[in-house]
Each structure stands twice: as C-alpha cells, then as structure tokens.
Design a protein around this motif. Structure first.
Motif, PDB file in Angstrom:
ATOM      1  N   ARG A   3      12.294   1.873  -2.835  1.00 23.58           N
ATOM      2  CA  ARG A   3      11.150   2.596  -3.403  1.00 23.58           C
ATOM      3  C   ARG A   3      11.243   4.101  -3.176  1.00 23.58           C
ATOM      4  O   ARG A   3      10.324   4.840  -3.505  1.00 23.58           O
ATOM      5  N   GLY A   4      12.326   4.548  -2.569  1.00 18.27           N
ATOM      6  CA  GLY A   4      12.539   5.978  -2.397  1.00 18.27           C
ATOM      7  C   GLY A   4      12.144   6.549  -1.052  1.00 18.27           C
ATOM      8  O   GLY A   4      12.161   7.763  -0.869  1.00 18.27           O
ATOM      9  N   PHE A   5      11.791   5.699  -0.101  1.00 19.75           N
ATOM     10  CA  PHE A   5      11.416   6.185   1.221  1.00 19.75           C
ATOM     11  C   PHE A   5      12.639   6.270   2.121  1.00 19.75           C
ATOM     12  O   PHE A   5      13.494   5.394   2.092  1.00 19.75           O
ATOM     13  N   ARG A  32       0.807  -1.221   0.000  1.00 22.89           N
ATOM     14  CA  ARG A  32       0.000   0.000   0.000  1.00 22.89           C
ATOM     15  C   ARG A  32       0.842   1.275   0.000  1.00 22.89           C
ATOM     16  O   ARG A  32       0.306   2.376  -0.074  1.00 22.89           O
ATOM     17  N   MET A  33       2.146   1.147   0.054  1.00 23.20           N
ATOM     18  CA  MET A  33       3.005   2.328   0.088  1.00 23.20           C
ATOM     19  C   MET A  33       3.105   3.036  -1.267  1.00 23.20           C
ATOM     20  O   MET A  33       3.320   4.239  -1.312  1.00 23.20           O
ATOM     21  N   ALA A  34       2.940   2.324  -2.369  1.00 23.15           N
ATOM     22  CA  ALA A  34       3.031   2.964  -3.686  1.00 23.15           C
ATOM     23  C   ALA A  34       1.962   4.046  -3.851  1.00 23.15           C
ATOM     24  O   ALA A  34       2.293   5.177  -4.236  1.00 23.15           O
ATOM     25  N   PRO A  35       0.683   3.772  -3.566  1.00 26.78           N
ATOM     26  CA  PRO A  35      -0.308   4.847  -3.687  1.00 26.78           C
ATOM     27  C   PRO A  35      -0.068   5.992  -2.702  1.00 26.78           C
ATOM     28  O   PRO A  35      -0.350   7.149  -3.005  1.00 26.78           O
ATOM     29  N   ILE A  36       0.462   5.665  -1.527  1.00 23.48           N
ATOM     30  CA  ILE A  36       0.740   6.710  -0.541  1.00 23.48           C
ATOM     31  C   ILE A  36       1.822   7.645  -1.063  1.00 23.48           C
ATOM     32  O   ILE A  36       1.743   8.864  -0.898  1.00 23.48           O
ATOM     33  N   LEU A  37       2.825   7.103  -1.732  1.00 26.53           N
ATOM     34  CA  LEU A  37       3.879   7.929  -2.314  1.00 26.53           C
ATOM     35  C   LEU A  37       3.288   8.915  -3.319  1.00 26.53           C
ATOM     36  O   LEU A  37       3.659  10.091  -3.340  1.00 26.53           O
ATOM     37  N   GLY A  38       2.331   8.458  -4.121  1.00 29.78           N
ATOM     38  CA  GLY A  38       1.666   9.342  -5.072  1.00 29.78           C
ATOM     39  C   GLY A  38       0.875  10.444  -4.383  1.00 29.78           C
ATOM     40  O   GLY A  38       0.923  11.612  -4.802  1.00 29.78           O
ATOM     41  N   GLU A  39       0.153  10.099  -3.339  1.00 30.40           N
ATOM     42  CA  GLU A  39      -0.602  11.098  -2.572  1.00 30.40           C
ATOM     43  C   GLU A  39       0.332  12.114  -1.935  1.00 30.40           C
ATOM     44  O   GLU A  39       0.042  13.311  -1.916  1.00 30.40           O
ATOM     45  N   MET A  40       1.454  11.626  -1.417  1.00 26.15           N
ATOM     46  CA  MET A  40       2.412  12.527  -0.791  1.00 26.15           C
ATOM     47  C   MET A  40       2.943  13.531  -1.816  1.00 26.15           C
ATOM     48  O   MET A  40       3.052  14.727  -1.516  1.00 26.15           O
ATOM     49  N   ASP A  55      14.302  -7.041   5.263  1.00 22.04           N
ATOM     50  CA  ASP A  55      13.816  -6.952   3.884  1.00 22.04           C
ATOM     51  C   ASP A  55      12.855  -5.787   3.714  1.00 22.04           C
ATOM     52  O   ASP A  55      12.840  -5.138   2.665  1.00 22.04           O
ATOM     53  N   ALA A  56      12.038  -5.507   4.717  1.00 21.53           N
ATOM     54  CA  ALA A  56      11.090  -4.389   4.637  1.00 21.53           C
ATOM     55  C   ALA A  56      11.834  -3.067   4.549  1.00 21.53           C
ATOM     56  O   ALA A  56      11.494  -2.205   3.739  1.00 21.53           O
ATOM     57  N   ARG A  57      12.861  -2.901   5.365  1.00 25.29           N
ATOM     58  CA  ARG A  57      13.672  -1.675   5.326  1.00 25.29           C
ATOM     59  C   ARG A  57      14.290  -1.514   3.938  1.00 25.29           C
ATOM     60  O   ARG A  57      14.241  -0.436   3.342  1.00 25.29           O
ATOM     61  N   ASP A  58      14.846  -2.576   3.414  1.00 23.10           N
ATOM     62  CA  ASP A  58      15.478  -2.520   2.085  1.00 23.10           C
ATOM     63  C   ASP A  58      14.457  -2.199   1.002  1.00 23.10           C
ATOM     64  O   ASP A  58      14.701  -1.369   0.124  1.00 23.10           O
ATOM     65  N   ALA A  59      13.285  -2.838   1.056  1.00 21.56           N
ATOM     66  CA  ALA A  59      12.244  -2.608   0.043  1.00 21.56           C
ATOM     67  C   ALA A  59      11.771  -1.161   0.067  1.00 21.56           C
ATOM     68  O   ALA A  59      11.581  -0.541  -0.990  1.00 21.56           O
ATOM     69  N   LEU A  60      11.579  -0.615   1.246  1.00 20.17           N
ATOM     70  CA  LEU A  60      11.126   0.776   1.356  1.00 20.17           C
ATOM     71  C   LEU A  60      12.188   1.750   0.859  1.00 20.17           C
ATOM     72  O   LEU A  60      11.882   2.717   0.159  1.00 20.17           O
ATOM     73  N   ALA A  69       4.023  25.493   0.381  1.00 22.83           N
ATOM     74  CA  ALA A  69       5.030  26.505   0.059  1.00 22.83           C
ATOM     75  C   ALA A  69       6.434  25.913   0.191  1.00 22.83           C
ATOM     76  O   ALA A  69       7.313  26.205  -0.618  1.00 22.83           O
ATOM     77  N   GLN A  70       6.631  25.084   1.228  1.00 22.28           N
ATOM     78  CA  GLN A  70       7.896  24.384   1.428  1.00 22.28           C
ATOM     79  C   GLN A  70       7.581  22.901   1.574  1.00 22.28           C
ATOM     80  O   GLN A  70       6.615  22.536   2.236  1.00 22.28           O
ATOM     81  N   PRO A  71       8.398  22.047   0.968  1.00 20.73           N
ATOM     82  CA  PRO A  71       8.114  20.613   1.068  1.00 20.73           C
ATOM     83  C   PRO A  71       8.243  20.104   2.506  1.00 20.73           C
ATOM     84  O   PRO A  71       9.081  20.571   3.266  1.00 20.73           O
ATOM     85  N   ALA A  72       7.390  19.164   2.844  1.00 23.34           N
ATOM     86  CA  ALA A  72       7.484  18.506   4.142  1.00 23.34           C
ATOM     87  C   ALA A  72       8.578  17.450   4.067  1.00 23.34           C
ATOM     88  O   ALA A  72       8.848  16.887   3.010  1.00 23.34           O
ATOM     89  N   ARG A  73       9.179  17.216   5.199  1.00 22.45           N
ATOM     90  CA  ARG A  73      10.154  16.133   5.293  1.00 22.45           C
ATOM     91  C   ARG A  73       9.375  14.851   5.557  1.00 22.45           C
ATOM     92  O   ARG A  73       8.431  14.858   6.349  1.00 22.45           O
ATOM     93  N   THR A  74       9.749  13.768   4.902  1.00 21.35           N
ATOM     94  CA  THR A  74       9.000  12.517   5.045  1.00 21.35           C
ATOM     95  C   THR A  74       9.913  11.378   5.480  1.00 21.35           C
ATOM     96  O   THR A  74      11.100  11.364   5.147  1.00 21.35           O
ATOM     97  N   ALA A  75       9.333  10.448   6.216  1.00 21.85           N
ATOM     98  CA  ALA A  75      10.074   9.254   6.637  1.00 21.85           C
ATOM     99  C   ALA A  75       9.089   8.169   7.034  1.00 21.85           C
ATOM    100  O   ALA A  75       7.933   8.438   7.346  1.00 21.85           O
ATOM    101  N   VAL A  76       9.578   6.963   7.021  1.00 18.73           N
ATOM    102  CA  VAL A  76       8.805   5.803   7.447  1.00 18.73           C
ATOM    103  C   VAL A  76       9.319   5.357   8.811  1.00 18.73           C
ATOM    104  O   VAL A  76      10.531   5.318   9.053  1.00 18.73           O
ATOM    105  N   LEU A  77       8.384   5.038   9.691  1.00 17.28           N
ATOM    106  CA  LEU A  77       8.706   4.451  10.983  1.00 17.28           C
ATOM    107  C   LEU A  77       8.281   2.998  10.936  1.00 17.28           C
ATOM    108  O   LEU A  77       7.091   2.696  10.781  1.00 17.28           O
ATOM    109  N   LEU A  78       9.236   2.087  11.028  1.00 15.56           N
ATOM    110  CA  LEU A  78       8.883   0.670  11.091  1.00 15.56           C
ATOM    111  C   LEU A  78       8.272   0.395  12.454  1.00 15.56           C
ATOM    112  O   LEU A  78       8.861   0.695  13.497  1.00 15.56           O
ATOM    113  N   ASN A  79       7.067  -0.129  12.428  1.00 15.92           N
ATOM    114  CA  ASN A  79       6.239  -0.282  13.612  1.00 15.92           C
ATOM    115  C   ASN A  79       5.828  -1.747  13.758  1.00 15.92           C
ATOM    116  O   ASN A  79       5.624  -2.434  12.770  1.00 15.92           O
TER     117      ASN A  79
END
Length: 191
Positions: free
Chosen positions: A147-149, A98-106, A139-144, A114-124
């Motif tokens: 994908r540019g996260f 589900r992260m691919a559509p979220i990347l598009g929304e972001m 593997d999850a950390r590597d996959a994310l 006006a200024q871009p937000a800083r983004t990051a993933v928290l493995l939970n």
C-alpha cells in the motif's frame, strides 16, 4: 513514553509532548513521580506553533498524538510540526483497514509543510519477536508495503511488560524500544 525513555537512556535529552486530550503521558509521569525529562501537555490545535517555546536545548521531541479520527485538528497540527511520522499499527485486519484513510490525511498535511515529513509504520503488539519476518504477522508487513508504507525493521512485541507499565518508572534498556530509538536516530543521520 517508552520511546522517550529509550532516547534518554541513549544519551539524548528528549521533550515529551502529550497532545492527547486524555493526557495519559502526563498522568503516567505524575504517577511515576516524574521522569528524567520534561513531559508537557499541549492538546491544542496549534501545537506546531507552540512546541519550540518549550524545546530549550532538547535534542529530541516525542509527540504523542491523539487518534486522527477523534481529534483531527490536534493530530494534524502535530503532523505539521514533526519531521518524522511514526504510525503504530497492530498487525490485525481492522488496523490495516484504517490505514487507507490515514494515507490520505498524511498526503493532505504533507501539502501544508515546507519540507515533507518522513513517514513509517511501526508494527506494534506483534505476536512474537520474529513474527513479522517469518510468522503470521508477515502478511501485515507485506500488505502495508504493497500500500506504499515504509515499515520499520523494529517491531514491538505484545508483552505484559509494556501493557502493564502505565504509572510506573520505565527502564528501556534491553527492550525493543531501544532498538526503535536507535533506528530512528539512524534514520535522522541518513537525512
């Protein structure tokens, strides 16, 4: 909730904004007899216009956003306000998918700022404290990352302490949430 408590315990004065229509953060605060910081409910599509009315002298704002898929207008408004977007992700195939559509929304919401937000993933809800470094969750950390996260160093382990804490007082000291808060503070200082 745990992040807001960790920020408070680190000496900051947070405001917790519950943007989820389910109002679980507000209900948690009520059941626990209140918290040492304000919790307000703003499950509206113009959160970005209203938060500052409640900010006062608060040094941090924690915005609890609903799932983007369920309440896109509210989530997008919160994203318009927040300078740091943290996406909690369980290292499971369905979550990663589900992260691919979220990347598009972001990207869409970034274009409104006006200024871009800083983004990051928290493995939970990781399998064990070192899971994303050496274990099966690596593997999850590597996959994310592929994908540019950006993935935060801090991770939150799957613990009953967190899962069963709804409605109770929270003591963040010694928890991964203090590490999470410290990492966020450090990121803000680097800006």
């Amino acid at each position: 909730m745990w992040l807001a408590h960790a920020l408070h315990e680190l000496g900051l004065s947070p405001l917790l904004v519950d943007g989820d229509p389910a109002a679980s953060a507000l209900r948690w605060s009520e059941l626990a007899g209140g918290f040492p910081f304000p919790v307000i409910a703003l499950p509206v599509g113009d959160v970005h216009r209203r938060v500052n009315d409640f900010l006062g002298n608060r040094q941090a704002v924690v915005l609890d956003a609903p799932q983007l898929e369920d309440h896109p207008r509210i989530a997008r408004s919160i994203m318009r306000y927040a300078g740091e977007w943290i996406v909690p992700v369980t290292p499971a195939p369905i979550e990663l998918d589900r992260m691919a559509p979220i990347l598009g929304e972001m990207a869409d919401v970034q274009s409104l700022r006006a200024q871009p937000a800083r983004t990051a993933v928290l493995l939970n809800r990781t399998n064990r404290p070192d899971a994303t470094r050496t274990g099966p969750d690596a593997d999850a950390r590597d996959a994310l990352t592929e994908r540019g996260f950006e993935v935060l160093d801090t991770q939150i382990a799957r613990l009953d302490l967190y899962a069963q804490s709804f409605g109770t007082s929270v003591q963040a000291k010694g928890s991964a949430y203090v590490d999470f808060a410290e990492e966020l503070i450090k990121r803000q200082d680097e800006r």
